[in-house]
Design an enzyme around this catalytic site. Structure first.
Site, PDB file in Angstrom:
ATOM      1  N   HIS A   7       1.313   4.883  -2.292  1.00  0.00           N
ATOM      2  CA  HIS A   7       0.928   5.805  -3.366  1.00  0.00           C
ATOM      3  C   HIS A   7       2.200   6.424  -3.935  1.00  0.00           C
ATOM      4  CE1 HIS A   7      -3.416   5.786  -2.324  1.00  0.00           C
ATOM      5  NE2 HIS A   7      -2.959   5.561  -1.105  1.00  0.00           N
ATOM      6  N   HIS A  43       0.850  -1.196   0.000  1.00  0.00           N
ATOM      7  CA  HIS A  43       0.000   0.000   0.000  1.00  0.00           C
ATOM      8  C   HIS A  43       0.884   1.245   0.000  1.00  0.00           C
ATOM      9  CE1 HIS A  43      -4.069   1.793   1.120  1.00  0.00           C
ATOM     10  NE2 HIS A  43      -3.248   2.833   1.271  1.00  0.00           N
ATOM     11  N   ASP A  49       1.801   3.927   3.173  1.00  0.00           N
ATOM     12  CA  ASP A  49       0.772   4.795   2.612  1.00  0.00           C
ATOM     13  C   ASP A  49       1.395   5.948   1.809  1.00  0.00           C
ATOM     14  OD1 ASP A  49      -1.813   5.591   2.073  1.00  0.00           O
ATOM     15  OD2 ASP A  49      -2.275   6.296   4.085  1.00  0.00           O
ATOM     16  N   ASP A  50       1.719   7.032   2.472  1.00  0.00           N
ATOM     17  CA  ASP A  50       2.334   8.215   1.846  1.00  0.00           C
ATOM     18  C   ASP A  50       3.472   8.670   2.766  1.00  0.00           C
ATOM     19  OD1 ASP A  50       0.099   8.826  -0.305  1.00  0.00           O
ATOM     20  OD2 ASP A  50      -0.937   8.566   1.612  1.00  0.00           O
ATOM     21  N   HIS A  70      -9.848   1.171  -1.029  1.00  0.00           N
ATOM     22  CA  HIS A  70      -9.754   1.865   0.249  1.00  0.00           C
ATOM     23  C   HIS A  70     -11.130   1.878   0.921  1.00  0.00           C
ATOM     24  CE1 HIS A  70      -5.929   3.107  -1.276  1.00  0.00           C
ATOM     25  NE2 HIS A  70      -5.740   4.087  -0.402  1.00  0.00           N
ATOM     26  N   GLU A 117     -11.085   3.486   6.515  1.00  0.00           N
ATOM     27  CA  GLU A 117     -10.119   4.436   7.050  1.00  0.00           C
ATOM     28  C   GLU A 117     -10.875   5.627   7.640  1.00  0.00           C
ATOM     29  OE1 GLU A 117      -6.230   7.082   5.646  1.00  0.00           O
ATOM     30  OE2 GLU A 117      -7.725   6.482   4.168  1.00  0.00           O
TER      31      GLU A 117
END
Length: 328
Positions: free
Chosen positions: A15, A13, A274-275, A193, A196
């Site tokens: 991005h 996961h 994630d980021d 997604h 969340e």
């Protein structure tokens, strides 16, 4: 190098644009004479207030990435950084919305540039990248169709899945059925997604609509014991990003984060960033936090990596190659 950086890891996961370091974005902006000073803190990091503000900053940072060459540079930068923290395989979310606006011809050029950079990074850094084309939920169903067509047209070695990210409070998951049908016809598996920000109900609705083998995040399922049991029974894999969740306030602190509880309930969990630069994390820091707050050690880390590799959307030849790296 920290001890955790030496642990071989699989990340599902991530991005791609969200993994761009602030210095990288500043350099691209400088080259193009674009003023992005408003998205950075005085210390040079990304200035994030909450999730909605994060999306705005993310899209502003991405706005300077306008050519296939930009994305080639980004791909190499991200993979080199990930490899430095022990990642040997990563699946990155790639959005045609940011790569030519969903035009298939333009998307092919961007994908070619990213693929060439990823292949070079595998030779140079020992990390394999595969892409999951991702529609952006808050851009709406019509734009998602463009992303799905790009996914269907370029499915293959590099593009191994289809998904949806963005603000899960916008619209209904079934609004995107055309896009998921299109991707399914091309043989692409899904990750979506949910759970969340949309609560346990968003996870349930996503499972009911598309029965995906993986859910991005999914951690809010913990509030619904029947849903947790369903996830455990069906073997749906959660792509958990605990530092992201705590940073953005999905859960107020590590003590309240349900990752360990979900695993103990039999749910298949994995760990990703994630980021990462937006949330001041990397895969080493994720593992250090898991060790500190949950007492996880080699047994747990081996299990989540084996779970992640088994859930990866790549072909079997790639899976076998990555398995050997994990064993080494």
């Amino acid at each position: 190098m920290s001890d955790m950086a030496r642990v071989k890891k699989v990340e599902l996961h991530l991005h791609l644009e969200g993994a761009a370091q602030p210095d990288f974005i500043r350099q691209i902006a400088f080259e193009k004479k674009v003023d992005l000073s408003g998205i950075f803190t005085a210390q040079g990091g990304y200035d994030i207030h909450d999730f909605v503000h994060f999306l705005r900053v993310y899209e502003a940072a991405t706005s300077v990435l306008t050519t296939p060459e930009d994305y080639a540079r980004l791909t190499r930068s991200v993979l080199e950084a990930s490899a430095g923290h022990g990642v040997v395989y990563c699946e990155t979310f790639l959005s045609p919305d940011f790569c030519g606006g969903g035009d298939i011809g333009a998307w092919r050029e961007y994908l070619s540039a990213m693929t060439e950079a990823a292949d070079a990074a595998e030779r140079d850094f020992g990390i394999t990248m595969r892409g999951v084309i991702t529609a952006v939920r808050h851009f709406g169903p019509d734009q998602a169709k463009r992303a799905a067509r790009c996914a269907a047209e370029t499915a293959g070695r590099m593009i191994c899945g289809f998904g949806m990210a963005g603000d899960e409070k916008i619209g209904h998951v079934r609004d995107f059925s055309w896009s998921f049908d299109c991707a399914a016809e091309a043989g692409l598996p899904f990750t979506i997604h949910a759970g969340e920000w949309g609560g346990a109900q968003s996870v349930r609705e996503t499972l009911d609509a598309y029965n995906p083998p993986r859910i991005g995040h999914g951690v809010e399922a913990i509030s619904d014991p029947d849903l947790v049991a369903r996830l455990a029974d069906t073997g749906v894999v959660l792509e958990c990003c605990p530092v992201s969740n705590v940073f953005l306030g999905v859960f107020p602190n590590w003590k309240s984060h349900p990752l360990a509880s979900l695993r103990e309930a039999g749910v298949k969990v994995t760990v990703s960033t994630d980021d990462p630069p937006f949330f001041h994390t990397n895969m080493s820091r994720e593992y250090e936090a898991l060790e500190q707050h949950f007492g996880w050690a080699e047994t747990e880390f081996t299990e989540i990596n084996q779970t992640a590799l088994a859930a990866a959307f790549c072909d079997e030849e790639t899976r076998a190659r990555v398995a050997k790296r994990l064993e080494s």
